[in-house]
Design a protein around this motif. Structure first.
Motif, PDB file in Angstrom:
ATOM      1  N   SER A  16       2.348   0.349 -13.259  1.00 29.99           N
ATOM      2  CA  SER A  16       1.198   0.885 -14.016  1.00 29.99           C
ATOM      3  C   SER A  16       1.036   2.370 -13.710  1.00 29.99           C
ATOM      4  CB  SER A  16      -0.085   0.124 -13.633  1.00 29.99           C
ATOM      5  OG  SER A  16      -0.355   0.273 -12.242  1.00 29.99           O
ATOM      6  N   HIS A  36      10.126  -0.462  -9.734  1.00 30.36           N
ATOM      7  CA  HIS A  36       9.654  -1.327  -8.651  1.00 30.36           C
ATOM      8  C   HIS A  36       8.131  -1.408  -8.616  1.00 30.36           C
ATOM      9  CE1 HIS A  36       8.706  -2.507  -4.445  1.00 30.36           C
ATOM     10  NE2 HIS A  36       9.734  -3.305  -4.637  1.00 30.36           N
ATOM     11  N   GLY A  37       7.629  -2.536  -8.155  1.00 29.46           N
ATOM     12  CA  GLY A  37       6.195  -2.772  -7.981  1.00 29.46           C
ATOM     13  C   GLY A  37       6.044  -4.236  -7.610  1.00 29.46           C
ATOM     14  N   ARG A  39       3.828  -6.456  -9.234  1.00 26.52           N
ATOM     15  CA  ARG A  39       3.428  -7.324 -10.349  1.00 26.52           C
ATOM     16  C   ARG A  39       4.629  -7.607 -11.259  1.00 26.52           C
ATOM     17  NH1 ARG A  39      -1.652  -3.818 -12.058  1.00 26.52           N
ATOM     18  NH2 ARG A  39      -0.348  -2.233 -11.066  1.00 26.52           N
ATOM     19  N   ASP A  59       7.286  -5.959  -2.140  1.00 26.93           N
ATOM     20  CA  ASP A  59       6.426  -5.038  -1.393  1.00 26.93           C
ATOM     21  C   ASP A  59       7.248  -3.807  -1.018  1.00 26.93           C
ATOM     22  OD1 ASP A  59       4.722  -3.739   0.320  1.00 26.93           O
ATOM     23  OD2 ASP A  59       4.180  -5.534   1.466  1.00 26.93           O
ATOM     24  N   GLY A  88       1.578   3.978  -4.252  1.00 24.69           N
ATOM     25  CA  GLY A  88       0.522   4.386  -3.334  1.00 24.69           C
ATOM     26  C   GLY A  88      -0.759   3.638  -3.611  1.00 24.69           C
ATOM     27  N   THR A 136       4.871  11.530  -5.302  1.00 23.93           N
ATOM     28  CA  THR A 136       3.530  11.758  -5.806  1.00 23.93           C
ATOM     29  C   THR A 136       2.645  12.067  -4.609  1.00 23.93           C
ATOM     30  OG1 THR A 136       3.848  10.230  -7.641  1.00 23.93           O
ATOM     31  CG2 THR A 136       1.605  10.899  -7.164  1.00 23.93           C
ATOM     32  N   GLY A 137       2.244  13.333  -4.509  1.00 21.50           N
ATOM     33  CA  GLY A 137       1.256  13.734  -3.521  1.00 21.50           C
ATOM     34  C   GLY A 137      -0.108  13.637  -4.166  1.00 21.50           C
ATOM     35  N   SER A 138      -0.915  14.638  -3.969  1.00 25.37           N
ATOM     36  CA  SER A 138      -2.259  14.674  -4.556  1.00 25.37           C
ATOM     37  C   SER A 138      -2.830  16.054  -4.286  1.00 25.37           C
ATOM     38  CB  SER A 138      -3.149  13.622  -3.893  1.00 25.37           C
ATOM     39  OG  SER A 138      -4.503  13.796  -4.245  1.00 25.37           O
ATOM     40  N   TYR A 151      -7.170   8.929   3.211  1.00 21.44           N
ATOM     41  CA  TYR A 151      -6.255   9.075   2.063  1.00 21.44           C
ATOM     42  C   TYR A 151      -5.611  10.461   2.072  1.00 21.44           C
ATOM     43  CZ  TYR A 151      -4.688   9.350  -2.828  1.00 21.44           C
ATOM     44  OH  TYR A 151      -3.932   9.513  -3.970  1.00 21.44           O
ATOM     45  N   LYS A 155      -1.560  11.956   2.200  1.00 22.56           N
ATOM     46  CA  LYS A 155      -0.938  12.882   1.243  1.00 22.56           C
ATOM     47  C   LYS A 155      -0.541  14.198   1.917  1.00 22.56           C
ATOM     48  CE  LYS A 155      -1.032  10.050  -2.243  1.00 22.56           C
ATOM     49  NZ  LYS A 155       0.222   9.511  -2.798  1.00 22.56           N
ATOM     50  N   LEU A 183      -7.704  14.096 -10.395  1.00 21.97           N
ATOM     51  CA  LEU A 183      -8.149  12.752 -10.796  1.00 21.97           C
ATOM     52  C   LEU A 183      -7.434  12.286 -12.076  1.00 21.97           C
ATOM     53  CD1 LEU A 183     -10.062  10.403 -10.179  1.00 21.97           C
ATOM     54  CD2 LEU A 183     -11.747  11.516 -11.676  1.00 21.97           C
ATOM     55  N   VAL A 184      -6.829  11.111 -11.971  1.00 14.36           N
ATOM     56  CA  VAL A 184      -6.125  10.505 -13.112  1.00 14.36           C
ATOM     57  C   VAL A 184      -6.759   9.148 -13.383  1.00 14.36           C
ATOM     58  CG1 VAL A 184      -3.847   9.935 -14.056  1.00 14.36           C
ATOM     59  CG2 VAL A 184      -4.016  11.483 -12.083  1.00 14.36           C
TER      60      VAL A 184
HETATM   61  N1  LIG Z   1      -5.131   8.131  -9.936  1.00 13.37           N
HETATM   62  C1  LIG Z   1      -5.383   9.278  -9.311  1.00 13.37           C
HETATM   63  O1  LIG Z   1      -6.453   9.898  -9.494  1.00 13.37           O
HETATM   64  C2  LIG Z   1      -4.341   9.874  -8.406  1.00 13.37           C
HETATM   65  C3  LIG Z   1      -4.490  11.213  -8.009  1.00 13.37           C
HETATM   66  C4  LIG Z   1      -3.555  11.775  -7.147  1.00 13.37           C
HETATM   67  C5  LIG Z   1      -2.488  11.005  -6.696  1.00 13.37           C
HETATM   68  N2  LIG Z   1      -2.377   9.695  -7.084  1.00 13.37           N
HETATM   69  C6  LIG Z   1      -1.228   8.924  -6.571  1.00 13.37           C
HETATM   70  O2  LIG Z   1      -0.470   8.470  -7.656  1.00 13.37           O
HETATM   71  C7  LIG Z   1       0.328   7.365  -7.235  1.00 13.37           C
HETATM   72  C8  LIG Z   1       0.289   6.281  -8.286  1.00 13.37           C
HETATM   73  O3  LIG Z   1      -1.042   5.788  -8.396  1.00 13.37           O
HETATM   74  P1  LIG Z   1      -1.752   5.547  -9.794  1.00 13.37           P
HETATM   75  O4  LIG Z   1      -2.925   6.453  -9.846  1.00 13.37           O
HETATM   76  O5  LIG Z   1      -0.772   5.580 -10.915  1.00 13.37           O
HETATM   77  O6  LIG Z   1      -2.382   4.082  -9.584  1.00 13.37           O
HETATM   78  P2  LIG Z   1      -1.852   2.635  -9.974  1.00 13.37           P
HETATM   79  O7  LIG Z   1      -1.795   2.466 -11.440  1.00 13.37           O
HETATM   80  O8  LIG Z   1      -2.685   1.697  -9.171  1.00 13.37           O
HETATM   81  O9  LIG Z   1      -0.356   2.629  -9.447  1.00 13.37           O
HETATM   82  C9  LIG Z   1      -0.026   2.371  -8.094  1.00 13.37           C
HETATM   83  C10 LIG Z   1       1.368   1.792  -8.086  1.00 13.37           C
HETATM   84  O10 LIG Z   1       1.766   1.568  -6.721  1.00 13.37           O
HETATM   85  C11 LIG Z   1       2.244   0.256  -6.608  1.00 13.37           C
HETATM   86  N3  LIG Z   1       2.007  -0.281  -5.274  1.00 13.37           N
HETATM   87  C12 LIG Z   1       0.870  -0.197  -4.519  1.00 13.37           C
HETATM   88  N4  LIG Z   1       1.033  -0.860  -3.364  1.00 13.37           N
HETATM   89  C13 LIG Z   1       2.295  -1.387  -3.400  1.00 13.37           C
HETATM   90  C14 LIG Z   1       3.047  -2.188  -2.504  1.00 13.37           C
HETATM   91  N5  LIG Z   1       2.552  -2.603  -1.323  1.00 13.37           N
HETATM   92  N6  LIG Z   1       4.308  -2.547  -2.864  1.00 13.37           N
HETATM   93  C15 LIG Z   1       4.827  -2.158  -4.054  1.00 13.37           C
HETATM   94  N7  LIG Z   1       4.155  -1.381  -4.928  1.00 13.37           N
HETATM   95  C16 LIG Z   1       2.911  -1.018  -4.607  1.00 13.37           C
HETATM   96  C17 LIG Z   1       1.482  -0.541  -7.663  1.00 13.37           C
HETATM   97  O11 LIG Z   1       2.239  -1.653  -8.057  1.00 13.37           O
HETATM   98  P3  LIG Z   1       1.743  -3.177  -7.882  1.00 13.37           P
HETATM   99  O12 LIG Z   1       0.238  -3.186  -7.900  1.00 13.37           O
HETATM  100  O13 LIG Z   1       2.381  -3.878  -9.028  1.00 13.37           O
HETATM  101  O14 LIG Z   1       2.323  -3.546  -6.575  1.00 13.37           O
HETATM  102  C18 LIG Z   1       1.417   0.468  -8.808  1.00 13.37           C
HETATM  103  O15 LIG Z   1       2.578   0.403  -9.590  1.00 13.37           O
HETATM  104  C19 LIG Z   1      -0.195   6.962  -5.856  1.00 13.37           C
HETATM  105  O16 LIG Z   1       0.677   7.462  -4.854  1.00 13.37           O
HETATM  106  C20 LIG Z   1      -1.550   7.678  -5.782  1.00 13.37           C
HETATM  107  O17 LIG Z   1      -1.931   7.948  -4.454  1.00 13.37           O
HETATM  108  C21 LIG Z   1      -3.261   9.132  -7.944  1.00 13.37           C
END
Ligand SMILES: NC(=O)c1ccc[n+]([C@@H]2O[C@H](COP(=O)([O-])OP(=O)(O)OC[C@H]3O[C@@H](n4cnc5c(N)ncnc54)[C@H](OP(=O)(O)O)[C@@H]3O)[C@@H](O)[C@H]2O)c1
Length: 239
Positions: A16, A36-37, A39, A59, A88, A136-138, A151, A155, A183-184
């Protein structure tokens, strides 16, 4: 034909959000994918829709996962050109009150698994004499704020790892880059009682596709050019 056509990318956290959007954007440019993920049903749906797409569910913090991803890419496509360490999660709260188990899970995924993934794919890329390793940092890898200490620490760790690798690998043909989103709107904050766009007053967060453009921008550069960090913020984000 573009420069990415026929390349092979391994993307973690691709079920996702940002990882999925990056996979889709790379796929549009003819990149073959290993996703990979955890789900599995989502991975299978992505594989049915995206051409040349292999998937592995599990995992990311399992120490065997990076090698398994590499093996799958070599078996299916015979190469790995792009490795995107994106998986992450977030555990937030004041440093003195945070849920310790949730924090440990986050450290395991955001730091330990990310370091292991980088370690494994770099052995392969160094031997091949080329490749792109992205993280992917932040924006929270460059500054912190209340409730985000743990968190942000994960990062910051990613930034330190990537910057050291960038220097160690200079001239090797392997490029290292960090994409640093603000923020995404994704599933990341699914458990928040108050949506972050409200608590942080960001009326229009980024979409995953906004971040995916930065990923493509980094890997599309000529091989003699490195963009080590790309920060992408919502125009309305003021923290
Ligand atoms: N959203 C924001 O505002 C934002 C901002 C800055 C950085 N980020 C970073 O962007 C990255 C992606 O996050 P996102 O925002 O796109 O959220 P997301 O849709 O929740 O995606 C997170 C992904 O990480 C996977 N994941 C988490 N724990 C896992 C585990 N133990 N094993 C395997 N896969 C795992 C999830 O897959 P499953 O759930 O299928 O395992 C999912 O595909 C992260 O590193 C996050 O810190 C996000």
């Amino acid at each position: 034909m573009n420069d990415l056509e026929g390349k092979v990318a391994v993307v973690t956290g691709a079920t996702s959000g940002i990882g999925l959007a990056a996979a889709e954007a790379l796929s549009e440019r003819g990149v073959k994918l290993v996703l990979h993920g955890r789900r599995r049903e989502l991975l299978e749906a992505h594989a049915a829709r995206l051409p040349h797409c292999a998937v592995l569910a599990g995992d990311i913090a399992d120490p065997d996962t990076p090698e398994a991803l590499l093996d799958l890419a070599m078996e299916r496509f015979g190469r790995v050109d792009i490795a995107y360490a994106n998986a992450g999660l977030i555990a937030s709260g004041p440093v003195g009150e945070i849920d310790l188990d949730a924090m440990s899970d986050m450290l395991r995924v955001n730091i330990d698994a990310t370091f292991r993934f980088a370690y494994t794919v770099l052995r392969h890329m160094k031997a091949a004499g080329s490749g792109d390793l992205l993280f992917t940092g932040s924006v929270l890898g460059t500054k912190t704020r209340p409730n985000a200490g743990a968190y942000a620490a994960t990062k910051y760790a990613v930034e330190a790892l990537a910057e050291s690798l960038r220097m160690e690998l200079a001239g090797s043909g392997v490029r290292v880059a960090v994409v640093e989103p603000g923020l995404v709107r994704t599933d990341l904050h699914r458990d928040y009682a108050v949506r972050p766009e409200v608590s942080q007053n960001v009326p229009q967060p980024l979409t995953p596709a906004d971040v995916a453009r930065a990923v493509v921008f980094a890997v599309e550069q000529p091989r003699s050019v490195l963009i080590p960090r790309v920060m992408v913020l919502p125009a309305s984000q003021n923290v």
